[in-house]
Design an enzyme around this catalytic site. Structure first.
Site, short mmCIF file in Angstrom:
data_model
loop_
_atom_site.label_atom_id
_atom_site.label_comp_id
_atom_site.label_asym_id
_atom_site.label_seq_id
_atom_site.Cartn_x
_atom_site.Cartn_y
_atom_site.Cartn_z
N GLY A 7 0.84 -1.21 0.00
CA GLY A 7 0.00 0.00 0.00
C GLY A 7 0.86 1.24 0.00
N ASN A 8 0.24 2.37 0.26
CA ASN A 8 1.00 3.61 0.37
C ASN A 8 0.34 4.51 1.40
OD1 ASN A 8 -0.91 5.52 -1.04
ND2 ASN A 8 -0.60 4.01 -2.66
N ARG A 9 0.92 5.65 1.67
CA ARG A 9 0.50 6.46 2.81
C ARG A 9 -0.64 7.43 2.49
NH1 ARG A 9 5.70 9.34 4.13
NH2 ARG A 9 4.30 10.55 5.46
N SER A 10 -1.22 7.34 1.33
CA SER A 10 -2.31 8.28 1.00
C SER A 10 -3.50 8.08 1.93
CB SER A 10 -2.74 8.06 -0.45
OG SER A 10 -3.90 8.81 -0.70
N ALA A 32 -3.66 7.83 -4.96
CA ALA A 32 -2.28 7.38 -5.11
C ALA A 32 -2.34 5.92 -5.55
CB ALA A 32 -1.54 7.51 -3.78
#
Ligand code: C5P
Length: 407
Positions: free
Chosen positions: A208-211, A274
């Site tokens: 995943g990512n931090r969005s 994102a």
């Protein structure tokens, strides 16, 4: 102000919350609206016609056949600025979604071109039934506003979701809808993607990512407040505008399909999500155990959704991308703008303090395809949302004036 002098039909269907519709009428009347009650036969089992007649601007209407108006089935809906249905029972929603106009209220709903706000009220089991969910999705797709019920005491002593929202909230939403009709994005279809995608490794793990989705949701709220018909494609469960149609997705592939499904009809597309650039090439069907050999996760590229949308862009459509950069902001952002056939790109330096992921603030430069650029220093994500929509509105201006010229 937005209610003063506006003709508001208050439709009342047969649920115990019908008694609260009396207060909805009163509050609308006190706010200066011209209030026209329309009651179904079932509503009359709960409340009396005289109560509504006494509190509204004209006697309540109850019948297709015994009304003093000529052709009441169309006259009432045609002259309305807004129709509020409170309470809206499961049966009323079903008839409305199916287009069955077998009484004065459903006929009014089918005859009106005014915005419609439905305020469902029913027992939790009925609220959660697939038929009700699907009927509401159909109505939302057609632009009907839905003020979802809250949790609380229901009839027969039950407690749960399904309680009609309070009259003050209903009147506030009615005012907001009428306000937004005067907004500068009124009637435009705005599609926003928000949040970070999650690409599964196995049934419990993902890349995943931090969005956080906050910037995308801020844009969705700002667009709805300015009158746009908003569709959100999101990986997160933040509070969406009441009027928005929300599709929840997880992966880049799911987001791609959801965006492609709605992009054709969009006037503005804002790709604030994102999206993962790579995903595991193979997803393990069971949880990878730590007692085996250290696993190797082989990645493959995901589809570039924005590039696909840019390639399919129709004349007059405005597409806005985002670019989170850590160096050489302008060159990278302008490169993406051109490569993906965008009208605008909102670039932020995510290495700067207070900027980008997870923060409530952001600082961006909006680069336009015509070569212009505007920089917005550290501001709330709401303020950035306003700036992004202002820029999109400028790009749309040519299309809008052409539409106005064609009547
Ligand atoms: O090329 P880059 O990933 O930096 O571009 C960022 C923009 O492209 C964002 O608007 C993002 O939502 C979009 N994007 C996309 N699909 C991808 C990767 C990024 O739509 N697979």
């Amino acid at each position: 102000m937005s209610l003063r002098g506006r003709r508001v039909v208050v439709g009342v269907s047969g649920g115990i919350a019908a008694y609260k519709a009396v207060e909805v009428c009163r509050r609308l009347f006190d706010a200066g609206a011209y209030v026209i009650p329309v009651l179904t036969d079932d509503a009359l089992r709960f409340v009396g016609v005289l109560t509504f007649s006494a509190l509204a601007s004209e006697p309540a209407h109850t019948s297709l056949w015994d009304d003093p108006l000529p052709s009441p089935h169309t006259t009432i809906g045609r002259s309305a600025d807004l129709v509020v249905v409170a309470p809206a029972t499961a049966r009323l929603l079903g008839r409305y979604a199916a287009g069955i106009s077998d009484d004065l209220l459903t006929a009014t709903l089918l005859a009106t071109s005014a915005p419609v706000l439905v305020c469902p009220a029913m027992h939790t089991e009925m609220w959660e039934h697939a038929a009700v969910t699907e009927n509401l999705a159909t109505l939302r797709r057609r632009g009907v506003h839905v003020l979802e019920p809250g949790d609380g005491a229901l009839a027969s002593g039950d407690v749960g979701k399904g309680r009609m929202r309070e009259p003050a909230e209903i009147v506030a939403e009615a005012a907001r809808i009428l306000d937004s009709r005067q907004g500068d994005l009124a009637g435009l279809r705005v599609v926003v993607s928000a949040g970070g995608t999650r690409e599964p490794i196995d049934p419990v793990r993902y890349i995943g990512n931090r969005s956080s989705g906050k910037q995308g949701y801020a844009i969705a709220h700002a667009a709805a407040a300015r009158g746009a018909i908003v569709t959100l494609v999101s990986t997160v469960g933040l509070r969406a505008p009441e009027s928005a149609v929300v599709t929840r997705v997880n992966t880049a592939a799911e987001m791609h399909d959801a965006m492609i499904a709605v992009a054709g009809a969009a006037d503005v597309i804002v790709m604030a999500a994102a999206v993962a650039d790579f995903r595991p090439a193979a997803v393990a069907s069971s949880k990878i155990k730590k007692d085996g050999a250290t696993p190797q996760v082989v990645l493959e590229p995901t589809v570039d959704i924005l590039a696909a949308l840019g390639a399919a862009k129709r004349p007059g459509q405005v597409i806005v991308g985002f670019a989170a950069e850590t160096d050489d902001l302008e060159a990278h952002a302008r490169g993406k703008l051109a490569r993906k056939n965008l009208d605008l790109i909102v670039a932020n330096d995510v290495s700067a303090p207070g900027v980008g992921f997870e923060h409530d603030t952001n600082a961006v430069t909006i680069f336009a395809a015509d070569g212009s650029a505007s920089t917005i220093g550290l501001s709330s994500k709401d303020a950035i949302a306003t700036a992004v929509l202002d820029a999109a509105r400028t790009c749309l201006a040519a299309t809008l004036s052409a539409r106005a010229a064609n009547g």
